[in-house]
Design a protein around this motif. Sequence first.
Motif, short mmCIF file in Angstrom:
data_model
loop_
_atom_site.label_atom_id
_atom_site.label_comp_id
_atom_site.label_asym_id
_atom_site.label_seq_id
_atom_site.Cartn_x
_atom_site.Cartn_y
_atom_site.Cartn_z
N GLU A 104 0.83 -1.22 0.00
CA GLU A 104 0.00 0.00 0.00
C GLU A 104 0.86 1.26 0.00
N LYS A 128 -2.99 -10.51 -2.81
CA LYS A 128 -3.99 -9.57 -3.34
C LYS A 128 -3.46 -8.13 -3.25
N ALA A 129 -2.84 -7.80 -2.10
CA ALA A 129 -2.30 -6.44 -1.94
C ALA A 129 -1.22 -6.18 -2.98
N ARG A 131 -0.92 -7.60 -5.92
CA ARG A 131 -1.58 -7.48 -7.23
C ARG A 131 -2.26 -6.11 -7.38
N ASP A 132 -2.98 -5.71 -6.32
CA ASP A 132 -3.73 -4.45 -6.39
C ASP A 132 -2.82 -3.23 -6.54
N HIS A 133 -1.59 -3.36 -6.06
CA HIS A 133 -0.69 -2.19 -6.08
C HIS A 133 0.47 -2.37 -7.06
N ASN A 134 0.31 -3.26 -8.02
CA ASN A 134 1.35 -3.42 -9.03
C ASN A 134 2.70 -3.74 -8.45
#
Length: 373
Positions: A104, A128-129, A131-134
């Motif tokens: 994050e 997931k974190a 993936r979500d933040h590239n």
Amino acid sequence: MSLNHVRPWRNIYRRKSRQIMVGNVPVGGDAPIAVQTMTNTLTTDAAATIAQVQAAAEAGADLVRVSVPDQASAKALKEIVRESPVPIVADIHFHYKRGIEAAEAGAACLRINPGNIGDEKRVAEVIKAARDHNCSIRIGVNAGSLEKHLLEKYGEPCPDAMVESGLDHIKILQDHDFHEFKISVKASDVFMSAAAYQALAEATDAPIHLGITEAGGLVSGTIKSAIGLGQLLWMGIGDTIRVSLSADPVEEVKVGYEILKSLGLRHRGVNIISCPSCARQGFDVIKTVETLEKRLEHIKTPMSLSIIGCVVNGPGEALMTDVGFTGGGAGSGMVYLAGKASHKMSNEQMVDHIVEEVEKKAAELNATKDAAE
Ligand code: SF4
């Protein structure tokens, strides 16, 4: 990689790996082998950490790793990422929450072992974190912290156990359909590291991060790393490297580059070829090289400079370098440009003069490169 058809004994055939992105830095495939280091400041001291990241980047680091041992560090990471000129890799151990916080905070990569951060649900949350933040992931297997069941199976840390651990972690990521990862299998023992990396290179097409862990101080660690990483790179294995030294991160970057330069895998700055000196020297070679190394630190253009004490080897070495100086007699020596004897220069003025000649040559090479692009 361009192959040398005239001197085929110089060619290194790189292992074909998948390419991933660590922030804006490609790692693997035919991307240049990325040089990394790690800060040793308190991450919570964001100002000191940023200064160290910037110094490492100035020395040529493509990526810098920062430890994130607690929540306050994860908080500071945000500021560090914002101020850093290069992508930041967050080093996470055990605490899955730190992994999520680091992703994050903008980390470009998490160095984490998915098998060591808790149950399936926690693993899924970290992935997931990421993936979500590239954010990519580096699986960092270390001979000193292998899983208990592997130590029981193999009896002691060994290359097979390290590779098995790495493949287990890879499987966890693949099972979550996450493929932006690279992997390392480090040991402080050169033989174990080398054997593990060779087996790993056969077993996966993931980009490989090379390192000999806890290699030692500046001199001993440099030698260990040059032997361990050098032979693997020579075999074509390795997409990013970190030289671990009990020394300033800038030294790690310099040593990393020197290893890559020695193998012709990457070029940056002035490659100084100098003789060890002896009674024949026409000037103080050792002091001159020490001074020139410092005075030429600002040159990033790849080029070569020979500083040779006398005519025994001077003209021959100068033939193969962009700028050269060979000691002669009576307080002066010969300056060589593009391999040819050009003009004489007094020993007193030669350092300033060589710096000028190198700067001139660097500007010329840059102009030629710009024109070609
Ligand atoms: S090049 Fe000349 S000065 Fe340098 S080590 Fe050889 S003989 Fe001695």
